[in-house]
Motif scaffolding. Structure first.
Motif, short mmCIF file in Angstrom:
data_model
loop_
_atom_site.label_atom_id
_atom_site.label_comp_id
_atom_site.label_asym_id
_atom_site.label_seq_id
_atom_site.Cartn_x
_atom_site.Cartn_y
_atom_site.Cartn_z
N PRO A 135 51.22 39.00 21.49
CA PRO A 135 52.80 38.78 21.54
C PRO A 135 53.29 38.90 22.69
CG PRO A 135 51.89 41.15 21.20
CD PRO A 135 50.73 40.39 21.11
N PRO A 136 54.59 38.37 23.03
CA PRO A 136 55.36 38.06 24.09
C PRO A 136 55.19 39.28 25.07
CG PRO A 136 56.53 37.09 22.32
CD PRO A 136 55.59 37.90 21.80
N GLU A 137 55.46 40.59 24.42
CA GLU A 137 55.61 41.73 25.33
C GLU A 137 53.90 41.80 26.00
OE1 GLU A 137 56.27 41.67 22.30
OE2 GLU A 137 58.62 41.93 22.32
N GLY A 138 53.00 41.76 25.08
CA GLY A 138 51.61 41.92 25.55
C GLY A 138 51.06 40.71 26.82
N ASN A 139 51.73 39.51 26.75
CA ASN A 139 51.46 38.43 27.60
C ASN A 139 52.05 38.92 28.76
OD1 ASN A 139 50.30 36.92 25.84
ND2 ASN A 139 52.42 35.54 25.15
N ILE A 140 53.23 39.43 28.97
CA ILE A 140 54.07 39.80 30.03
C ILE A 140 53.12 40.90 30.69
CG2 ILE A 140 56.24 41.09 30.98
CD1 ILE A 140 57.71 39.39 29.03
N GLY A 141 52.79 42.15 29.95
CA GLY A 141 51.98 43.20 30.62
C GLY A 141 50.62 42.69 31.23
N VAL A 142 49.97 41.76 30.57
CA VAL A 142 48.61 41.35 30.90
C VAL A 142 48.88 40.69 32.07
CG1 VAL A 142 46.54 40.07 30.75
CG2 VAL A 142 47.53 41.47 28.87
N ALA A 143 49.73 39.52 32.14
CA ALA A 143 50.06 38.74 33.23
C ALA A 143 50.84 39.79 34.65
CB ALA A 143 51.30 37.83 33.03
N VAL A 144 51.35 40.58 34.52
CA VAL A 144 51.95 41.50 35.62
C VAL A 144 50.50 42.39 36.32
CG1 VAL A 144 53.18 43.38 36.16
CG2 VAL A 144 54.14 41.64 34.77
N GLY A 145 49.79 42.81 35.23
CA GLY A 145 48.56 43.51 35.74
C GLY A 145 47.67 42.65 36.58
N ALA A 146 47.50 41.40 36.17
CA ALA A 146 46.72 40.40 36.79
C ALA A 146 47.21 39.97 38.13
CB ALA A 146 46.36 39.24 35.80
N GLY A 147 48.71 39.98 37.98
CA GLY A 147 49.36 39.33 39.30
C GLY A 147 49.25 40.50 40.57
N ILE A 148 49.35 42.01 40.09
CA ILE A 148 49.25 43.08 40.91
C ILE A 148 47.86 42.92 41.54
CG2 ILE A 148 49.15 45.50 41.28
CD1 ILE A 148 51.28 45.62 39.23
N LEU A 149 46.79 42.88 40.81
CA LEU A 149 45.47 42.61 41.41
C LEU A 149 45.37 41.52 42.08
CD1 LEU A 149 43.39 43.81 38.30
CD2 LEU A 149 43.98 45.17 40.16
N CYS A 150 45.50 40.43 41.82
CA CYS A 150 45.45 39.14 42.66
C CYS A 150 46.18 39.35 43.93
CB CYS A 150 45.81 37.97 41.96
SG CYS A 150 44.81 37.41 40.65
N GLY A 151 47.37 40.13 43.89
CA GLY A 151 48.38 40.10 45.03
C GLY A 151 47.78 41.06 46.15
N LEU A 152 46.98 42.28 45.50
CA LEU A 152 46.35 43.21 46.32
C LEU A 152 45.10 42.27 47.07
CD1 LEU A 152 46.30 46.57 44.49
CD2 LEU A 152 47.61 45.96 46.36
N PHE A 153 44.57 41.73 46.23
CA PHE A 153 43.29 41.02 46.85
C PHE A 153 43.50 40.14 47.96
CE2 PHE A 153 39.60 37.70 46.31
CZ PHE A 153 38.72 38.73 46.73
N ALA A 154 44.78 39.20 47.89
CA ALA A 154 45.01 38.27 48.73
C ALA A 154 45.75 38.97 49.93
CB ALA A 154 46.41 37.22 48.02
N MET A 155 46.45 40.15 49.76
CA MET A 155 46.87 40.87 50.82
C MET A 155 45.84 41.39 51.69
SD MET A 155 49.70 43.88 51.19
CE MET A 155 48.44 45.06 50.22
N LEU A 156 44.73 41.81 51.00
CA LEU A 156 43.70 42.72 52.01
C LEU A 156 42.76 41.79 52.50
CD1 LEU A 156 42.93 45.75 49.32
CD2 LEU A 156 44.24 45.69 51.74
#
Length: 332
Positions: free
Chosen positions: A94-115
């Motif tokens: 559902p839309p809420e699930g898509n947003i939650g999964v996308a935010v979680g994946a974005g945080i992980l990718c952001g930390l990986f790109a920063m470190l």
């Protein structure tokens, strides 16, 4: 009796009339859409667009100066957009699930790109290439539509990989250019939503997917023209003002040099302490040997009675017995 019209001709004539009616209605709706600004905003989308505009200003004018923060945002955008697009197209959640999964994946990718610095640089260059490819597809779409949907996708991915690889070679230059382009795109996206409810972004998305996009209003091209303007101004400001005297490679080398210098100083102090302790032990042992030899030489020169008294005074067991006796006598 008058001439009769064949039924087949009547059907073709009615079809042409209906097609022209649909075209006229579409043109009228499009003209009405371009005559006024639709303010039917969504609260969530409006807040996201404000955040995008703020991040766009940071990217455009301070992208290289705050490279760590920019790398995190770049990784977050990459991971969240990719995963949200996949989930949205496949209807997995559902839309809420898509947003939650996308935010979680974005945080992980952001930390990986920063470190991991090279990952952040590659993603910055990749976004630069995607932006350039999108701009090329917009221009090409005005003259010819790609016959195969994989052509625009291949162009986007290919140019993105080329610029991502080049960013590892020309790190500072392409980072400044890439952050300016991405910052301009974020600001233009925000303006496009508030002026025409993201019609320009929908046009770009349809061009990338290989679909036939809808026509744009005259002010859509003005909004699109703000993109290269922001890119040029942001690149000049970063190159001449905000990134002057700053090099991320020097900062990294200095940090490694400081850590190595601290490690060497610590090892030097430990070696010094070990050397002093060793010298102290050697001096103490030598002093004990010298004192024992000196006492023995003096004992040989004394009389037998004096030698016996001296031996008793230097005997460890006698000394211990005497200290124990003294201790016992001091007890009340």
């Amino acid at each position: 009796m008058g001439d009769t019209v064949p039924s087949s001709d009547l059907g073709v004539h009615s079809f042409s009339i209906s097609t022209s009616t649909v075209n006229v209605t579409t043109n009228e709706n499009f003209q009405l859409q371009c005559d006024y600004i639709n303010t039917n905003y969504s609260i969530v989308a409006a807040i996201l667009c404000i955040a995008c505009f703020i991040f766009g200003v940071l990217y455009t004018f301070f992208g290289y100066r705050f490279l760590k923060a920019v790398m995190f945002i770049t990784g977050f955008i990459f991971g969240s957009v990719i995963l949200y697009t996949v989930c949205y197209e496949k209807k997995l959640l559902p839309p809420e699930g898509n947003i939650g999964v996308a935010v979680g994946a974005g945080i992980l990718c952001g930390l990986f790109a920063m470190l991991v610095q090279y990952v952040g640089l590659f993603l910055t260059g990749f976004h630069f290439g995607v932006a350039v490819a999108a701009f090329i597809l917009i221009i090409v779409e005005q003259f010819v539509h790609p016959p195969v949907i994989w052509i625009p996708i291949g162009v986007v991915v290919g140019i993105g990989l080329v610029f991502g690889t080049l960013s590892l070679k020309f790190q500072k230059a392409l980072t400044i250019l890439g952050t300016s382009v991405l910052g301009g795109a974020l600001m233009v996206t925000s303006l496009d939503y508030y002026i025409e409810l993201a019609a320009l972004m929908q046009f770009v998305w349809d061009a990338i997917k290989g679909n036939i996009p809808q026509s744009l209003c005259w002010y859509s091209w003005i909004i699109l023209g703000c993109w290269p303007f922001c890119f040029i101004v942001g690149s000049l400001v970063q190159w001449r003002v905000t990134s002057m005297g700053i090099d991320h490679r020097d900062v990294l080398h200095n940090r490694k040099g400081v850590d190595l210098q601290r490690l060497r100083m610590r090892q030097r102090r430990e070696a010094q302490h070990t050397r002093y302790r060793h010298l102290y032990q050697v001096r103490r042992v030598n002093g004990d040997v010298i004192s024992q030899g000196y006492i023995q030489s003096i004992q040989h020169k004394l009389s037998p009675a004096t030698q016996s008294l001296t031996a008793m005074s230097t005997d460890p067991s006698a000394t211990e017995l005497e200290s124990a006796t003294t201790t016992l006598t001091q007890v009340p």
